[in-house]
Design a protein around this motif. Sequence first.
Motif, PDB file in Angstrom:
ATOM      1  N   TRP A 251      12.590  -0.633   9.990  1.00  0.00           N
ATOM      2  CA  TRP A 251      12.273  -1.073   8.634  1.00  0.00           C
ATOM      3  C   TRP A 251      12.233   0.133   7.709  1.00  0.00           C
ATOM      4  CZ3 TRP A 251      12.051  -5.877   6.833  1.00  0.00           C
ATOM      5  CH2 TRP A 251      11.825  -6.933   7.713  1.00  0.00           C
ATOM      6  N   ARG A 252      12.780  -0.011   6.523  1.00  0.00           N
ATOM      7  CA  ARG A 252      12.641   0.947   5.433  1.00  0.00           C
ATOM      8  C   ARG A 252      11.839   0.232   4.346  1.00  0.00           C
ATOM      9  NH1 ARG A 252      16.906   1.128   8.194  1.00  0.00           N
ATOM     10  NH2 ARG A 252      18.110  -0.415   7.060  1.00  0.00           N
ATOM     11  N   ILE A 253      10.638   0.737   4.093  1.00  0.00           N
ATOM     12  CA  ILE A 253       9.647   0.051   3.267  1.00  0.00           C
ATOM     13  C   ILE A 253       9.408   0.804   1.960  1.00  0.00           C
ATOM     14  CG2 ILE A 253       7.243  -0.742   3.180  1.00  0.00           C
ATOM     15  CD1 ILE A 253       8.791  -2.149   5.381  1.00  0.00           C
ATOM     16  N   THR A 254       9.239   0.059   0.877  1.00  0.00           N
ATOM     17  CA  THR A 254       8.813   0.621  -0.399  1.00  0.00           C
ATOM     18  C   THR A 254       7.557  -0.107  -0.840  1.00  0.00           C
ATOM     19  OG1 THR A 254      11.076   1.139  -1.056  1.00  0.00           O
ATOM     20  CG2 THR A 254       9.433   1.034  -2.820  1.00  0.00           C
ATOM     21  N   LEU A 255       6.483   0.662  -1.066  1.00  0.00           N
ATOM     22  CA  LEU A 255       5.233   0.105  -1.581  1.00  0.00           C
ATOM     23  C   LEU A 255       5.226   0.264  -3.099  1.00  0.00           C
ATOM     24  CD1 LEU A 255       2.619   1.560   0.919  1.00  0.00           C
ATOM     25  CD2 LEU A 255       3.444  -0.777   0.786  1.00  0.00           C
ATOM     26  N   ASN A 256       4.826  -0.795  -3.777  1.00  0.00           N
ATOM     27  CA  ASN A 256       4.743  -0.770  -5.228  1.00  0.00           C
ATOM     28  C   ASN A 256       3.280  -0.716  -5.661  1.00  0.00           C
ATOM     29  OD1 ASN A 256       7.652  -1.155  -5.529  1.00  0.00           O
ATOM     30  ND2 ASN A 256       7.247  -3.190  -4.725  1.00  0.00           N
ATOM     31  N   ASP A 257       3.027  -0.258  -6.869  1.00  0.00           N
ATOM     32  CA  ASP A 257       1.658  -0.080  -7.365  1.00  0.00           C
ATOM     33  C   ASP A 257       0.873  -1.386  -7.479  1.00  0.00           C
ATOM     34  OD1 ASP A 257       2.041   2.645  -7.512  1.00  0.00           O
ATOM     35  OD2 ASP A 257       2.692   2.578  -9.617  1.00  0.00           O
ATOM     36  N   ASP A 258       1.559  -2.524  -7.533  1.00  0.00           N
ATOM     37  CA  ASP A 258       0.882  -3.812  -7.717  1.00  0.00           C
ATOM     38  C   ASP A 258       0.601  -4.547  -6.399  1.00  0.00           C
ATOM     39  OD1 ASP A 258       3.462  -4.486  -7.031  1.00  0.00           O
ATOM     40  OD2 ASP A 258       3.785  -5.829  -8.727  1.00  0.00           O
TER      41      ASP A 258
ATOM     42  N   THR B  25       2.643  -5.076  -4.048  1.00  0.00           N
ATOM     43  CA  THR B  25       3.829  -5.725  -3.499  1.00  0.00           C
ATOM     44  C   THR B  25       4.603  -4.704  -2.682  1.00  0.00           C
ATOM     45  OG1 THR B  25       5.217  -5.279  -5.428  1.00  0.00           O
ATOM     46  CG2 THR B  25       3.981  -7.381  -5.399  1.00  0.00           C
ATOM     47  N   LEU B  26       5.515  -5.205  -1.885  1.00  0.00           N
ATOM     48  CA  LEU B  26       6.260  -4.386  -0.956  1.00  0.00           C
ATOM     49  C   LEU B  26       7.660  -4.957  -0.828  1.00  0.00           C
ATOM     50  CD1 LEU B  26       4.990  -3.284   2.485  1.00  0.00           C
ATOM     51  CD2 LEU B  26       6.944  -4.780   2.359  1.00  0.00           C
ATOM     52  N   THR B  27       8.645  -4.098  -0.642  1.00  0.00           N
ATOM     53  CA  THR B  27       9.987  -4.547  -0.296  1.00  0.00           C
ATOM     54  C   THR B  27      10.399  -3.816   0.968  1.00  0.00           C
ATOM     55  OG1 THR B  27      11.016  -2.891  -1.729  1.00  0.00           O
ATOM     56  CG2 THR B  27      10.688  -5.091  -2.661  1.00  0.00           C
ATOM     57  N   GLY B  28      11.270  -4.444   1.727  1.00  0.00           N
ATOM     58  CA  GLY B  28      11.711  -3.832   2.962  1.00  0.00           C
ATOM     59  C   GLY B  28      13.124  -4.245   3.324  1.00  0.00           C
ATOM     60  N   THR B  29      13.809  -3.360   4.033  1.00  0.00           N
ATOM     61  CA  THR B  29      15.138  -3.664   4.538  1.00  0.00           C
ATOM     62  C   THR B  29      15.220  -3.194   5.994  1.00  0.00           C
ATOM     63  OG1 THR B  29      16.051  -1.547   3.799  1.00  0.00           O
ATOM     64  CG2 THR B  29      16.242  -3.413   2.269  1.00  0.00           C
ATOM     65  N   ALA B  30      16.128  -3.789   6.728  1.00  0.00           N
ATOM     66  CA  ALA B  30      16.453  -3.387   8.096  1.00  0.00           C
ATOM     67  C   ALA B  30      17.870  -3.873   8.355  1.00  0.00           C
ATOM     68  CB  ALA B  30      15.474  -3.994   9.099  1.00  0.00           C
ATOM     69  N   ASP B  31      18.520  -3.317   9.358  1.00  0.00           N
ATOM     70  CA  ASP B  31      19.920  -3.653   9.610  1.00  0.00           C
ATOM     71  C   ASP B  31      20.156  -5.142   9.853  1.00  0.00           C
ATOM     72  OD1 ASP B  31      20.669  -1.030   9.230  1.00  0.00           O
ATOM     73  OD2 ASP B  31      20.750  -0.555  11.376  1.00  0.00           O
ATOM     74  N   ASP B  32      19.223  -5.825  10.505  1.00  0.00           N
ATOM     75  CA  ASP B  32      19.412  -7.246  10.782  1.00  0.00           C
ATOM     76  C   ASP B  32      18.753  -8.156   9.750  1.00  0.00           C
ATOM     77  OD1 ASP B  32      16.870  -6.537  11.625  1.00  0.00           O
ATOM     78  OD2 ASP B  32      16.978  -7.611  13.530  1.00  0.00           O
ATOM     79  N   VAL B  33      18.154  -7.565   8.715  1.00  0.00           N
ATOM     80  CA  VAL B  33      17.562  -8.347   7.621  1.00  0.00           C
ATOM     81  C   VAL B  33      18.645  -8.578   6.580  1.00  0.00           C
ATOM     82  CG1 VAL B  33      15.865  -8.314   5.757  1.00  0.00           C
ATOM     83  CG2 VAL B  33      15.224  -7.545   8.030  1.00  0.00           C
ATOM     84  N   ILE B  34      18.777  -9.826   6.157  1.00  0.00           N
ATOM     85  CA  ILE B  34      19.760 -10.197   5.150  1.00  0.00           C
ATOM     86  C   ILE B  34      19.084 -10.079   3.791  1.00  0.00           C
ATOM     87  CG2 ILE B  34      21.248 -12.045   4.293  1.00  0.00           C
ATOM     88  CD1 ILE B  34      21.113 -13.106   7.291  1.00  0.00           C
ATOM     89  N   GLY B  35      19.574  -9.196   2.961  1.00  0.00           N
ATOM     90  CA  GLY B  35      18.961  -8.987   1.656  1.00  0.00           C
ATOM     91  C   GLY B  35      17.717  -8.126   1.781  1.00  0.00           C
ATOM     92  N   ILE B  36      16.706  -8.459   0.982  1.00  0.00           N
ATOM     93  CA  ILE B  36      15.490  -7.648   0.904  1.00  0.00           C
ATOM     94  C   ILE B  36      14.279  -8.511   1.224  1.00  0.00           C
ATOM     95  CG2 ILE B  36      14.033  -6.276  -0.632  1.00  0.00           C
ATOM     96  CD1 ILE B  36      16.565  -5.532  -2.173  1.00  0.00           C
ATOM     97  N   ALA B  37      13.433  -8.008   2.124  1.00  0.00           N
ATOM     98  CA  ALA B  37      12.158  -8.666   2.415  1.00  0.00           C
ATOM     99  C   ALA B  37      11.219  -8.418   1.237  1.00  0.00           C
ATOM    100  CB  ALA B  37      11.559  -8.112   3.697  1.00  0.00           C
ATOM    101  N   GLN B  38      10.472  -9.446   0.853  1.00  0.00           N
ATOM    102  CA  GLN B  38       9.532  -9.354  -0.263  1.00  0.00           C
ATOM    103  C   GLN B  38       8.145  -9.705   0.245  1.00  0.00           C
ATOM    104  OE1 GLN B  38      10.441  -8.692  -3.535  1.00  0.00           O
ATOM    105  NE2 GLN B  38      12.618  -8.565  -3.091  1.00  0.00           N
ATOM    106  N   GLY B  39       7.145  -8.880  -0.128  1.00  0.00           N
ATOM    107  CA  GLY B  39       5.797  -9.160   0.338  1.00  0.00           C
ATOM    108  C   GLY B  39       4.736  -8.712  -0.630  1.00  0.00           C
TER     109      GLY B  39
END
Length: 177
Positions: free
Chosen positions: A92-99, A101-115
């Motif tokens: 997983w490659r994760i980006t944490l946002n100040d609010d 929220t989080l986004t993530g990607t991985a080779d078998d993930v289609i598009g972007i994970a949202q959390g």
Amino acid sequence: MQKLTALFFTTWLLLLASCSAPDVSHYKGTQPEFDFKQFFSGKLKAYGVVQDYKGELTRSLVVEMDARWDGNQGVIEEDFVYDDGETQKRIWRITLNDDNTLTGTADDVIGIAQGASEGSVFHWTYSLELPYDGTTIEVNFDDWMYLVTQSRLINRTAIDKFGIEVGEVTLVIEKVE
């Protein structure tokens, strides 16, 4: 006419069920406070089960994780070992946002994970290419993590295809360090 009535009733039930799912904001103020970056840092280990749409156990698994951060950019390496000997790796490659929220990607993930997290709960959704019968199929993951202590959480993931739940994964994830 009976088939049309049954189809209408089934559609209505599915719509009703989809509207009844809680939003992560429902957990505001619950304790302990879930800090994604703090929990997913260093070495972790998960123990879990996979169940089919009927709730029957189909597999068990152990996951070794290693998570590291550079500011609000993280990498979580997951090494899966299933009870039948199959292994799998996801990074997983994760980006944490100040609010929170989080986004993530991985080779078998289609598009972007949202959390997002609120209180003791983290929720995210994503689509995944899942190995199946010698090929892959696209399924959707609805992932809920409940922090129990600062070193342990319970993760429940509903897996659906075309809006119908086809399986579930339950994990207990523990910090090793």
